[in-house]
Scaffold this motif. Structure first.
Motif, PDB file in Angstrom:
ATOM      1  N   ALA A  44       0.807  -1.193   0.083  1.00  0.00           N
ATOM      2  CA  ALA A  44      -0.186   0.128  -0.412  1.00  0.00           C
ATOM      3  C   ALA A  44       0.830   1.052  -0.537  1.00  0.00           C
ATOM      4  CB  ALA A  44      -0.925  -0.010   1.029  1.00  0.00           C
ATOM      5  N   ARG A  45       2.325   1.093   0.900  1.00  0.00           N
ATOM      6  CA  ARG A  45       3.167   2.265   1.160  1.00  0.00           C
ATOM      7  C   ARG A  45       3.291   2.629  -0.808  1.00  0.00           C
ATOM      8  NH1 ARG A  45       7.963   2.898   1.194  1.00  0.00           N
ATOM      9  NH2 ARG A  45       8.674   0.638   1.302  1.00  0.00           N
ATOM     10  N   ARG A  46       3.993   1.611  -1.158  1.00  0.00           N
ATOM     11  CA  ARG A  46       4.043   1.949  -2.636  1.00  0.00           C
ATOM     12  C   ARG A  46       2.992   2.467  -4.074  1.00  0.00           C
ATOM     13  NH1 ARG A  46       8.613  -2.072  -3.312  1.00  0.00           N
ATOM     14  NH2 ARG A  46       9.681  -3.147  -1.198  1.00  0.00           N
ATOM     15  N   PHE A  47       1.757   1.577  -3.333  1.00  0.00           N
ATOM     16  CA  PHE A  47       1.619   1.590  -4.529  1.00  0.00           C
ATOM     17  C   PHE A  47      -0.566   2.127  -4.701  1.00  0.00           C
ATOM     18  CE2 PHE A  47       4.551  -2.305  -5.456  1.00  0.00           C
ATOM     19  CZ  PHE A  47       4.816  -1.623  -6.375  1.00  0.00           C
ATOM     20  N   PHE A  48      -0.468   2.417  -3.480  1.00  0.00           N
ATOM     21  CA  PHE A  48      -1.885   2.609  -3.327  1.00  0.00           C
ATOM     22  C   PHE A  48      -2.513   4.392  -4.498  1.00  0.00           C
ATOM     23  CE2 PHE A  48      -5.338   4.778  -0.782  1.00  0.00           C
ATOM     24  CZ  PHE A  48      -5.952   3.977  -0.715  1.00  0.00           C
ATOM     25  N   LEU A  49      -1.568   5.212  -4.707  1.00  0.00           N
ATOM     26  CA  LEU A  49      -2.565   5.887  -5.177  1.00  0.00           C
ATOM     27  C   LEU A  49      -0.671   6.285  -6.813  1.00  0.00           C
ATOM     28  CD1 LEU A  49      -3.407   8.379  -3.207  1.00  0.00           C
ATOM     29  CD2 LEU A  49      -4.712   7.166  -4.692  1.00  0.00           C
ATOM     30  N   LYS A  50       0.043   4.899  -7.068  1.00  0.00           N
ATOM     31  CA  LYS A  50       0.427   4.648  -8.158  1.00  0.00           C
ATOM     32  C   LYS A  50       0.607   3.345  -8.808  1.00  0.00           C
ATOM     33  CE  LYS A  50       5.836   4.968  -8.754  1.00  0.00           C
ATOM     34  NZ  LYS A  50       7.159   5.298  -7.697  1.00  0.00           N
ATOM     35  N   SER A  51       0.854   3.575  -9.749  1.00  0.00           N
ATOM     36  CA  SER A  51       0.992   2.093 -11.127  1.00  0.00           C
ATOM     37  C   SER A  51       1.381   1.429 -10.113  1.00  0.00           C
ATOM     38  CB  SER A  51       0.549   2.260 -12.111  1.00  0.00           C
ATOM     39  OG  SER A  51       0.034   3.583 -12.592  1.00  0.00           O
ATOM     40  N   HIS A  52       1.364   0.354 -10.138  1.00  0.00           N
ATOM     41  CA  HIS A  52       2.432  -0.918 -10.110  1.00  0.00           C
ATOM     42  C   HIS A  52       3.193  -1.001 -10.965  1.00  0.00           C
ATOM     43  CE1 HIS A  52       2.898  -5.722 -10.028  1.00  0.00           C
ATOM     44  NE2 HIS A  52       3.095  -4.754  -8.498  1.00  0.00           N
ATOM     45  N   ASP A  53       2.148  -1.048 -12.701  1.00  0.00           N
ATOM     46  CA  ASP A  53       3.457  -1.516 -13.091  1.00  0.00           C
ATOM     47  C   ASP A  53       2.402  -0.167 -14.859  1.00  0.00           C
ATOM     48  OD1 ASP A  53       5.286  -1.754 -15.650  1.00  0.00           O
ATOM     49  OD2 ASP A  53       4.845  -4.242 -14.878  1.00  0.00           O
ATOM     50  N   ASP A  54       3.438  -0.445 -15.846  1.00  0.00           N
ATOM     51  CA  ASP A  54       2.558   0.233 -16.938  1.00  0.00           C
ATOM     52  C   ASP A  54       1.836  -0.965 -17.626  1.00  0.00           C
ATOM     53  OD1 ASP A  54       1.902   0.415 -20.185  1.00  0.00           O
ATOM     54  OD2 ASP A  54       4.463   1.382 -20.275  1.00  0.00           O
TER      55      ASP A  54
END
Length: 323
Positions: A295-305
């Motif tokens: 969650a800290r890394r990707f809550f509002l950020k894309s996991h990948d293209d």
């Protein structure tokens, strides 16, 4: 150059014990899940709504983990018995037989994440991406964030699956029609119990059990795989998550499952701890420290293209990201 342990070396050194004729741990788990489902639906009027949603979503997601377990040959040596344990459609939307066939295809590790060859891939081909239109691409990008996957993800997953299945039926796929007819019988039994016998509002079951359960399952699958050139580096590990580990039957330690898919859930933690260094090296260090780390890394950020690198042309439009 770092030394990568050979998967064959790991497989030989892990040497999992022979599977018992009847795995009573999994039988007990099935009793708990089905018993819990019957209890929560029967006594729902005595429970707060948030408790119903929490327990209902947990049980449906847990049932999905149980289905995954029986797909891989547990808890007996009889496929008919195992399939009978996993078949009841508590989630309503996913026929067990389709899940079984697609998931076993997913285990062809050389094709992991490929949107054409891997039925569980979250990536798109260049052609599919361009056909989605601007709004579709925005929705796809939002779905690559954890918040998007937990809120919009279940709707996207269920709707796209049902549309694909409807297309097969309209094209005259008779085998699919028979399969869905059998599934419809199971759905009718589940809804008769829930809506008629237990008098639970349909909306509460659809949201509290089905949608919430799908969201929990999407949490598990969110960080399981991402594209890498080497197939072993496409499968992640989420450590230090005892609660969700139990819910997912330790598939959060996912690279171990892909290396030894026949190992029963209750043996995975010990086997993982014993061979952690080799597994982390094999998967290229794709490790998360629990789901809070995810969650800290990707809550509002894309996991990948979301566009798969092997199906993406450099001239493809980037309207969704540059508009």
């Amino acid at each position: 150059m770092s030394h990568r342990p050979s998967p064959d070396t790991f497989l030989s050194s892990a040497n999992p014990p022979v599977i018992a004729r009847i795995e009573w741990q999994t039988v007990s788990l099935a009793v708990v899940i089905y018993g819990g489902f019957l209890a929560v639906t029967w006594f729902w009027q005595s429970l707060p709504v948030l408790v119903i949603i929490g327990l209902g979503g947990w049980l449906v997601a847990w049932h999905g983990s149980l289905q995954h377990e029986v797909i891989h040959g547990h808890p007996t040596r009889s496929r008919a018995v195992n399939d009978a344990i996993g078949w009841p459609p508590l989630s309503l939307w996913l026929p067990y037989t389709i899940y079984r066939e697609g998931h076993l295809t997913h285990h062809r590790d050389e094709h992991l994440t490929d949107p054409i060859e891997d039925p569980e891939s979250s990536y798109f081909t260049r052609t599919a991406w361009e056909k989605m239109g601007l709004i579709g691409r925005y929705l796809a990008l939002w779905n690559t964030t954890l918040l998007g996957r937990l809120t919009l993800g279940p709707l996207v997953m269920i709707a796209s699956f049902l549309l694909q299945e409807a297309s097969s039926l309209f094209k005259g796929d008779r085998r699919r029609a028979v399969l869905w007819a059998r599934h419809a019988v199971g759905v009718a039994v589940v809804l008769t119990w829930v809506v008629v016998v237990c008098a639970m509002p349909l909306w509460l079951y659809l949201f509290g059990f089905v949608y919430t359960g799908a969201a929990l399952s999407r949490l598990r699958s969110y960080a399981e795989h991402r594209y890498a050139e080497h197939q072993d580096e496409r499968t992640a590990i989420v450590e230090n998550s005892p609660l969700f580990g139990l819910l997912f039957l330790y598939n959060n330690l996912h690279v171990l499952h892909h290396k030894l898919p026949a190992v029963p859930w209750y043996r995975i933690p010990v086997l993982y701890r014993r061979h952690r260094n080799a597994l982390v090296t094999i998967n290229g260090g794709l490790v998360y420290n629990g789901y809070l780390d995810v969650a800290r890394r990707f809550f509002l950020k894309s996991h990948d293209d979301p566009r798969h690198p092997r199906h993406h042309d450099a001239t493809s439009v980037d309207a969704a990201t540059n508009a």
